[in-house]
Scaffold this active site. Structure first.
Site, mmCIF file in Angstrom:
data_model
loop_
_atom_site.group_PDB
_atom_site.id
_atom_site.type_symbol
_atom_site.label_atom_id
_atom_site.label_comp_id
_atom_site.label_asym_id
_atom_site.label_seq_id
_atom_site.Cartn_x
_atom_site.Cartn_y
_atom_site.Cartn_z
ATOM 1 N N ASP A 175 0.885 -1.237 -0.033
ATOM 2 C CA ASP A 175 0.154 -0.030 -0.007
ATOM 3 C C ASP A 175 0.955 1.200 -0.132
ATOM 4 O O ASP A 175 1.770 1.457 0.997
ATOM 5 C CB ASP A 175 -0.888 0.113 1.327
ATOM 6 C CG ASP A 175 -1.827 0.913 1.154
ATOM 7 O OD1 ASP A 175 -3.063 1.134 0.793
ATOM 8 O OD2 ASP A 175 -1.598 2.244 1.692
ATOM 9 N N ASN A 183 -3.299 13.017 -4.383
ATOM 10 C CA ASN A 183 -4.293 13.302 -5.076
ATOM 11 C C ASN A 183 -4.871 14.686 -4.695
ATOM 12 O O ASN A 183 -5.372 15.395 -5.480
ATOM 13 C CB ASN A 183 -5.445 12.267 -4.742
ATOM 14 C CG ASN A 183 -5.401 11.072 -5.643
ATOM 15 O OD1 ASN A 183 -4.605 11.022 -6.596
ATOM 16 N ND2 ASN A 183 -5.720 9.967 -5.216
ATOM 17 N N HIS A 188 -5.827 14.237 -9.099
ATOM 18 C CA HIS A 188 -5.987 12.537 -9.616
ATOM 19 C C HIS A 188 -5.057 12.282 -10.747
ATOM 20 O O HIS A 188 -4.588 11.165 -10.945
ATOM 21 C CB HIS A 188 -7.427 12.169 -9.679
ATOM 22 C CG HIS A 188 -8.283 12.347 -8.408
ATOM 23 N ND1 HIS A 188 -8.391 11.293 -7.609
ATOM 24 C CD2 HIS A 188 -8.782 13.232 -7.836
ATOM 25 C CE1 HIS A 188 -8.959 11.597 -6.567
ATOM 26 N NE2 HIS A 188 -9.510 12.822 -6.651
ATOM 27 N N ASP A 192 -2.586 9.182 -10.625
ATOM 28 C CA ASP A 192 -2.728 8.017 -11.795
ATOM 29 C C ASP A 192 -1.441 7.802 -12.080
ATOM 30 O O ASP A 192 -0.605 6.665 -12.467
ATOM 31 C CB ASP A 192 -3.511 8.427 -13.023
ATOM 32 C CG ASP A 192 -4.959 8.418 -12.717
ATOM 33 O OD1 ASP A 192 -5.341 7.932 -11.703
ATOM 34 O OD2 ASP A 192 -5.712 8.624 -13.519
ATOM 35 N N GLU A 218 -4.651 2.125 -4.181
ATOM 36 C CA GLU A 218 -3.142 2.409 -4.255
ATOM 37 C C GLU A 218 -2.659 0.980 -3.646
ATOM 38 O O GLU A 218 -1.308 1.044 -3.395
ATOM 39 C CB GLU A 218 -2.787 3.582 -3.352
ATOM 40 C CG GLU A 218 -3.163 3.457 -2.119
ATOM 41 C CD GLU A 218 -4.310 4.063 -1.424
ATOM 42 O OE1 GLU A 218 -4.554 4.356 -0.410
ATOM 43 O OE2 GLU A 218 -5.221 4.105 -2.077
#
Length: 317
Positions: A175, A183, A188, A192, A218
Site C-alpha cells: 500500500d 491526489n 488525480h 494516476d 493504491e
C-alpha cells in the site's frame, strides 16, 4: 495469457487499437467472402481482382495487412502464419473463380479446399484478436498490469501447486503511504501517474518468477513463489528501499518528482487456509506496518486466541 509479463508486451490502449484494427480487417474479409460465395451460388461473373495471381494483395484484408498496421500485430509470431493462410485461401478462391469464369462446374473437392483454407485463415486471425481481447479483459487499464480477476485465478493455481509439492509461497499486500495527499495536493492525474510509475518500478525490479497485481486504489498484491515469508521480507525490503530512490515525475510543465514510500504486509500462502484468508492475513500485516510508522515490511504472525477463564461453579445450597 502470454508467459512474458503483459506490460512488457502491450499497453491497454494499444490492445484496444489492435482489437479495433483486426475487427475492421475482419469486416472487410467477411464482405469479400459474402460477395465471393454469392458469385459461386449465382454463377455470376467473378471480380477481376479474384482472377489475378496477386488477388490476396488486392483484397481489403491484403491491403490492410500490407499497409501501415499496429507494430504489435506485425511483430506477432502468428502474423507470418496469418499471411500464409491468407495467400493459400486466395489461391483456392482463384481456382474457383477461374472455373466459374470459364463456365465450368465447381468440383466438391476444390470447394472443400477453399472452405478449409478460409477456416484456417479466420482461426489465425481469431488467435491474434483473442489475445488482445483477453488482455483488455484481464488487465488494469491504468497501470497495464494484471487485475484482481487474474490475481485470484493465479493464486488459486499456486495454492493447488503448494498442496501437491509442499513448496513455500508468500503473498504480500503493498500500500502506497499517504497516497491521498498526492491526489489532494497535485490532483488525480498525478495520482494516476504515480500508480503507473510504481507498477513500472515493480515490473523492472521484481524477480522474474514473481507476479504482482492491481488490487484496488493504491494497493498491489504480490505473489512470491518458492519463497518463505522470512525470505520474502528481504526481497520486499529491497524493493521498498529502492522505490524511495526512484522519484516519479509528474505530468505538466513544472519538473516535479515525487518520492514514494510504501508499506508491505506478508503472509504465507498456506495450504491449510483459503487464498482469501491468506490475502486477509497479508492485509492485516500491512496495516500493522502502517501502525508502526509506515515505510516498512511486516510479516503476519499467528496469534493464539485467549481462552477466557472458567467461572467458578456455584456452591450448592
Amino acid at each position: 495469457m502470454a508467459k512474458i509479463r503483459p506490460a512488457a508486451l502491450l499497453t491497454f490502449t494499444a490492445a484496444g487499437e489492435v482489437k479495433r484494427e483486426i475487427d475492421e480487417a475482419l469486416r472487410g474479409h467477411r464482405n469479400w467472402l459474402n460477395r465471393f460465395n454469392a458469385m459461386l451460388v449465382c454463377r455470376s461473373r467473378p471480380s477481376p481482382g479474384d482472377l489475378k495471381k496477386n488477388s490476396h494483395l488486392r483484397s481489403e484484408f491484403g491491403k490492410w495487412s500490407g499497409g501501415k498496421i499496429n507494430p504489435y500485430i506485425r511483430r506477432h509470431p502468428q502474423f507470418k502464419a496469418l499471411g500464409a493462410c491468407h495467400r493459400e485461401m486466395h489461391k483456392a478462391a482463384r481456382r474457383l473463380a477461374r472455373t466459374v469464369d470459364k463456365g465450368r462446374p465447381v468440383t466438391p473437392k476444390h470447394y472443400r479446399l477453399f472452405v478449409e483454407s478460409e477456416e484456417r485463415f479466420t482461426d489465425s486471425v481469431g488467435a491474434v484478436r483473442a489475445e488482445a481481447r483477453e488482455f483488455l479483459h484481464y488487465t488494469d487499464p491504468l497501470t497495464g498490469i494484471a487485475n484482481r480477476y487474474v490475481m485470484m485465478h493465479r493464486l488459486e493455481q499456486e495454492h493447488e501447486r503448494i498442496k501437491r509439492s509442499s513448496q513455500p509461497c508468500s503473498v504480500a499486500m503493498m500500500d502506497l503511504d499517504r497516497f491521498k495527499k498526492v491526489n489532494d495536493t497535485y490532483g488525480h492525474h498525478a495520482g494516476d501517474r504515480v500508480l503507473q510509475g510504481v507498477a513500472q518500478y515493480l515490473l523492472d525490479n521484481l524477480r522474474r518468477y514473481d507476479r504482482f497485481y492491481r488490487y484496488g486504489g493504491e494497493e498491489f498484491v504480490l505473489m512470491l513463489p518458492n519463497t518463505t515469508p522470512a525470505k520474502a521480507k528481504g526481497v520486499l525490503d529491497r524493493l521498498r528501499r529502492g522505490l524511495k530512490l526512484h522519484p516519479i515525475p509528474l505530468p505538466g510543465a513544472e519538473a516535479i518528482k515525487l518520492t514514494i514510500r510504501a508499506s508491505f504486509g506478508i503472509a504465507p500462502l498456506d495450504p491449510a487456509v483459503t487464498v482469501k484468508r491468506a490475502i486477509k492475513h497479508a492485509d492485516s500485516a500491512m496495516y500493522a506496518a502502517k501502525a508502526a510508522g509506515r515505510d516498512r515490511v511486516h510479516v503476519w504472525t499467528k496469534t493464539k486466541k485467549r481462552t477466557p477463564p472458567r467461572r467458578p461453579a456455584k456452591a450448592k445450597a
